[in-house]
Design a protein around this motif. Sequence first.
Motif, PDB file in Angstrom:
ATOM      1  N   GLU A   2      48.993  20.420   9.779  1.00  0.00           N
ATOM      2  CA  GLU A   2      50.136  20.591   8.879  1.00  0.00           C
ATOM      3  C   GLU A   2      49.684  20.755   7.434  1.00  0.00           C
ATOM      4  OE1 GLU A   2      53.447  21.110   9.334  1.00  0.00           O
ATOM      5  OE2 GLU A   2      52.938  21.242  11.442  1.00  0.00           O
ATOM      6  N   HIS A   3      48.564  20.134   7.062  1.00  0.00           N
ATOM      7  CA  HIS A   3      48.046  20.283   5.698  1.00  0.00           C
ATOM      8  C   HIS A   3      47.785  21.757   5.378  1.00  0.00           C
ATOM      9  CE1 HIS A   3      47.090  16.008   6.401  1.00  0.00           C
ATOM     10  NE2 HIS A   3      47.192  15.898   5.085  1.00  0.00           N
ATOM     11  N   LEU A   4      47.095  22.424   6.278  1.00  0.00           N
ATOM     12  CA  LEU A   4      46.768  23.832   6.051  1.00  0.00           C
ATOM     13  C   LEU A   4      48.016  24.711   6.082  1.00  0.00           C
ATOM     14  CD1 LEU A   4      43.459  24.156   8.082  1.00  0.00           C
ATOM     15  CD2 LEU A   4      43.747  23.828   5.627  1.00  0.00           C
ATOM     16  N   LYS A   5      48.948  24.388   6.942  1.00  0.00           N
ATOM     17  CA  LYS A   5      50.194  25.145   6.974  1.00  0.00           C
ATOM     18  C   LYS A   5      50.932  25.006   5.646  1.00  0.00           C
ATOM     19  CE  LYS A   5      50.968  24.811  11.946  1.00  0.00           C
ATOM     20  NZ  LYS A   5      51.829  24.219  12.991  1.00  0.00           N
ATOM     21  N   ASP A   6      50.986  23.790   5.107  1.00  0.00           N
ATOM     22  CA  ASP A   6      51.667  23.580   3.826  1.00  0.00           C
ATOM     23  C   ASP A   6      50.956  24.286   2.682  1.00  0.00           C
ATOM     24  OD1 ASP A   6      53.770  22.173   4.863  1.00  0.00           O
ATOM     25  OD2 ASP A   6      53.080  20.203   4.178  1.00  0.00           O
ATOM     26  N   LEU A   7      49.630  24.279   2.684  1.00  0.00           N
ATOM     27  CA  LEU A   7      48.898  25.014   1.650  1.00  0.00           C
ATOM     28  C   LEU A   7      49.209  26.501   1.738  1.00  0.00           C
ATOM     29  CD1 LEU A   7      45.417  23.245   1.713  1.00  0.00           C
ATOM     30  CD2 LEU A   7      47.119  23.174  -0.126  1.00  0.00           C
ATOM     31  N   SER A   8      49.281  27.012   2.943  1.00  0.00           N
ATOM     32  CA  SER A   8      49.584  28.419   3.143  1.00  0.00           C
ATOM     33  C   SER A   8      51.011  28.753   2.691  1.00  0.00           C
ATOM     34  CB  SER A   8      49.402  28.774   4.622  1.00  0.00           C
ATOM     35  OG  SER A   8      49.812  30.088   4.865  1.00  0.00           O
ATOM     36  N   ARG A   9      51.957  27.899   3.035  1.00  0.00           N
ATOM     37  CA  ARG A   9      53.356  28.129   2.665  1.00  0.00           C
ATOM     38  C   ARG A   9      53.576  28.013   1.159  1.00  0.00           C
ATOM     39  NH1 ARG A   9      54.672  23.938   6.562  1.00  0.00           N
ATOM     40  NH2 ARG A   9      54.516  24.890   8.584  1.00  0.00           N
ATOM     41  N   ALA A  10      52.793  27.187   0.498  1.00  0.00           N
ATOM     42  CA  ALA A  10      52.992  26.932  -0.936  1.00  0.00           C
ATOM     43  C   ALA A  10      52.445  28.055  -1.814  1.00  0.00           C
ATOM     44  CB  ALA A  10      52.347  25.606  -1.334  1.00  0.00           C
ATOM     45  N   THR A  11      51.459  28.793  -1.325  1.00  0.00           N
ATOM     46  CA  THR A  11      50.898  29.875  -2.130  1.00  0.00           C
ATOM     47  C   THR A  11      51.850  31.064  -2.130  1.00  0.00           C
ATOM     48  OG1 THR A  11      49.618  30.714  -0.263  1.00  0.00           O
ATOM     49  CG2 THR A  11      48.489  29.211  -1.755  1.00  0.00           C
ATOM     50  N   PHE A  12      51.739  31.880  -3.159  1.00  0.00           N
ATOM     51  CA  PHE A  12      52.596  33.038  -3.295  1.00  0.00           C
ATOM     52  C   PHE A  12      51.857  34.105  -4.079  1.00  0.00           C
ATOM     53  CE2 PHE A  12      53.610  29.735  -6.319  1.00  0.00           C
ATOM     54  CZ  PHE A  12      53.555  30.364  -7.548  1.00  0.00           C
ATOM     55  N   PRO A  42      52.745  24.695 -11.721  1.00  0.00           N
ATOM     56  CA  PRO A  42      53.789  23.723 -11.377  1.00  0.00           C
ATOM     57  C   PRO A  42      54.697  24.190 -10.227  1.00  0.00           C
ATOM     58  CG  PRO A  42      53.668  24.008 -13.749  1.00  0.00           C
ATOM     59  CD  PRO A  42      52.785  25.048 -13.135  1.00  0.00           C
ATOM     60  N   ASP A  43      54.943  25.491 -10.131  1.00  0.00           N
ATOM     61  CA  ASP A  43      55.722  26.014  -9.007  1.00  0.00           C
ATOM     62  C   ASP A  43      55.001  25.761  -7.683  1.00  0.00           C
ATOM     63  OD1 ASP A  43      57.690  26.915 -10.722  1.00  0.00           O
ATOM     64  OD2 ASP A  43      57.009  28.996 -10.708  1.00  0.00           O
ATOM     65  N   PHE A  44      53.697  25.960  -7.680  1.00  0.00           N
ATOM     66  CA  PHE A  44      52.883  25.712  -6.493  1.00  0.00           C
ATOM     67  C   PHE A  44      52.965  24.235  -6.090  1.00  0.00           C
ATOM     68  CE2 PHE A  44      48.577  24.395  -5.028  1.00  0.00           C
ATOM     69  CZ  PHE A  44      48.615  24.978  -3.768  1.00  0.00           C
ATOM     70  N   ILE A  45      52.841  23.334  -7.069  1.00  0.00           N
ATOM     71  CA  ILE A  45      52.921  21.897  -6.793  1.00  0.00           C
ATOM     72  C   ILE A  45      54.303  21.549  -6.238  1.00  0.00           C
ATOM     73  CG2 ILE A  45      52.867  19.597  -7.833  1.00  0.00           C
ATOM     74  CD1 ILE A  45      50.768  20.752  -9.816  1.00  0.00           C
ATOM     75  N   GLY A  46      55.331  22.150  -6.804  1.00  0.00           N
ATOM     76  CA  GLY A  46      56.684  21.919  -6.305  1.00  0.00           C
ATOM     77  C   GLY A  46      56.855  22.361  -4.867  1.00  0.00           C
ATOM     78  N   ARG A  47      56.252  23.477  -4.522  1.00  0.00           N
ATOM     79  CA  ARG A  47      56.329  23.957  -3.137  1.00  0.00           C
ATOM     80  C   ARG A  47      55.604  23.010  -2.191  1.00  0.00           C
ATOM     81  NH1 ARG A  47      56.191  30.306  -2.433  1.00  0.00           N
ATOM     82  NH2 ARG A  47      57.661  30.911  -4.057  1.00  0.00           N
ATOM     83  N   LEU A  48      54.483  22.437  -2.650  1.00  0.00           N
ATOM     84  CA  LEU A  48      53.771  21.463  -1.820  1.00  0.00           C
ATOM     85  C   LEU A  48      54.643  20.239  -1.552  1.00  0.00           C
ATOM     86  CD1 LEU A  48      50.122  21.413  -3.229  1.00  0.00           C
ATOM     87  CD2 LEU A  48      50.869  22.264  -1.004  1.00  0.00           C
ATOM     88  N   SER A  49      55.411  19.821  -2.559  1.00  0.00           N
ATOM     89  CA  SER A  49      56.246  18.630  -2.385  1.00  0.00           C
ATOM     90  C   SER A  49      57.388  18.867  -1.400  1.00  0.00           C
ATOM     91  CB  SER A  49      56.798  18.158  -3.730  1.00  0.00           C
ATOM     92  OG  SER A  49      57.712  19.091  -4.249  1.00  0.00           O
ATOM     93  N   GLY A  50      57.679  20.122  -1.085  1.00  0.00           N
ATOM     94  CA  GLY A  50      58.702  20.434  -0.090  1.00  0.00           C
ATOM     95  C   GLY A  50      58.148  20.651   1.298  1.00  0.00           C
ATOM     96  N   LYS A  52      55.794  19.694   4.937  1.00  0.00           N
ATOM     97  CA  LYS A  52      55.964  18.768   6.062  1.00  0.00           C
ATOM     98  C   LYS A  52      54.793  17.803   6.214  1.00  0.00           C
ATOM     99  CE  LYS A  52      58.726  22.100   8.586  1.00  0.00           C
ATOM    100  NZ  LYS A  52      58.852  22.939   9.782  1.00  0.00           N
ATOM    101  N   SER A  53      53.680  18.095   5.577  1.00  0.00           N
ATOM    102  CA  SER A  53      52.492  17.246   5.708  1.00  0.00           C
ATOM    103  C   SER A  53      52.511  16.146   4.649  1.00  0.00           C
ATOM    104  CB  SER A  53      51.226  18.097   5.543  1.00  0.00           C
ATOM    105  OG  SER A  53      51.050  18.434   4.178  1.00  0.00           O
ATOM    106  N   PRO A  54      51.579  15.211   4.727  1.00  0.00           N
ATOM    107  CA  PRO A  54      51.481  14.175   3.697  1.00  0.00           C
ATOM    108  C   PRO A  54      51.209  14.714   2.290  1.00  0.00           C
ATOM    109  CG  PRO A  54      50.297  13.488   5.660  1.00  0.00           C
ATOM    110  CD  PRO A  54      50.704  14.933   5.867  1.00  0.00           C
ATOM    111  N   LEU A  55      50.868  15.999   2.162  1.00  0.00           N
ATOM    112  CA  LEU A  55      50.682  16.583   0.834  1.00  0.00           C
ATOM    113  C   LEU A  55      51.951  16.479  -0.007  1.00  0.00           C
ATOM    114  CD1 LEU A  55      48.689  19.858   1.610  1.00  0.00           C
ATOM    115  CD2 LEU A  55      47.859  17.823   0.427  1.00  0.00           C
ATOM    116  N   ARG A  56      53.100  16.434   0.642  1.00  0.00           N
ATOM    117  CA  ARG A  56      54.373  16.371  -0.098  1.00  0.00           C
ATOM    118  C   ARG A  56      54.493  15.091  -0.915  1.00  0.00           C
ATOM    119  NH1 ARG A  56      56.485  15.606   5.342  1.00  0.00           N
ATOM    120  NH2 ARG A  56      56.854  13.387   5.578  1.00  0.00           N
ATOM    121  N   ASP A  57      53.757  14.048  -0.527  1.00  0.00           N
ATOM    122  CA  ASP A  57      53.844  12.757  -1.210  1.00  0.00           C
ATOM    123  C   ASP A  57      52.726  12.533  -2.221  1.00  0.00           C
ATOM    124  OD1 ASP A  57      56.083  12.084   0.357  1.00  0.00           O
ATOM    125  OD2 ASP A  57      54.774  11.402   1.983  1.00  0.00           O
ATOM    126  N   ARG A  58      51.870  13.511  -2.412  1.00  0.00           N
ATOM    127  CA  ARG A  58      50.725  13.335  -3.310  1.00  0.00           C
ATOM    128  C   ARG A  58      51.103  13.639  -4.752  1.00  0.00           C
ATOM    129  NH1 ARG A  58      49.748  11.014   0.517  1.00  0.00           N
ATOM    130  NH2 ARG A  58      48.108  11.340   1.994  1.00  0.00           N
TER     131      ARG A  58
END
Length: 90
Positions: A2-12, A42-50, A52-58
């Motif tokens: 899920e960490h890698l999926k969230d990193l992938s979803r957060a990039t744009f 900051p947009d990238f960090i915001g996307r990470l917080s949304g 599914k992995s524990p990255l959202r809480d970092r």
Amino acid sequence: SEHLKDLSRATFDGLWLTEFDLLNGGSNVYLKGIARQSAMVPDFIGRLSGGKSPLRDRDFSRFLGNRINTSPVEGLATVELYEFELETRK
């Protein structure tokens, strides 16, 4: 993972990760990348917080940003980019 999926979803488009380390099951996170505009980070960090992995809480306790200029290619203008590093420890 899920960490890698969230990193992938957060990039744009306009933001690229060039290096990352996920240590201790993702408790310690280090991200390095390049963005076309500093406001994209900051947009990238915001996307990470949304995510599914524990990255959202970092919370990223260290942020470094540097403006870099690409070498001009014949016929093209110099492009200004921003290199960034994010790090967190939980």
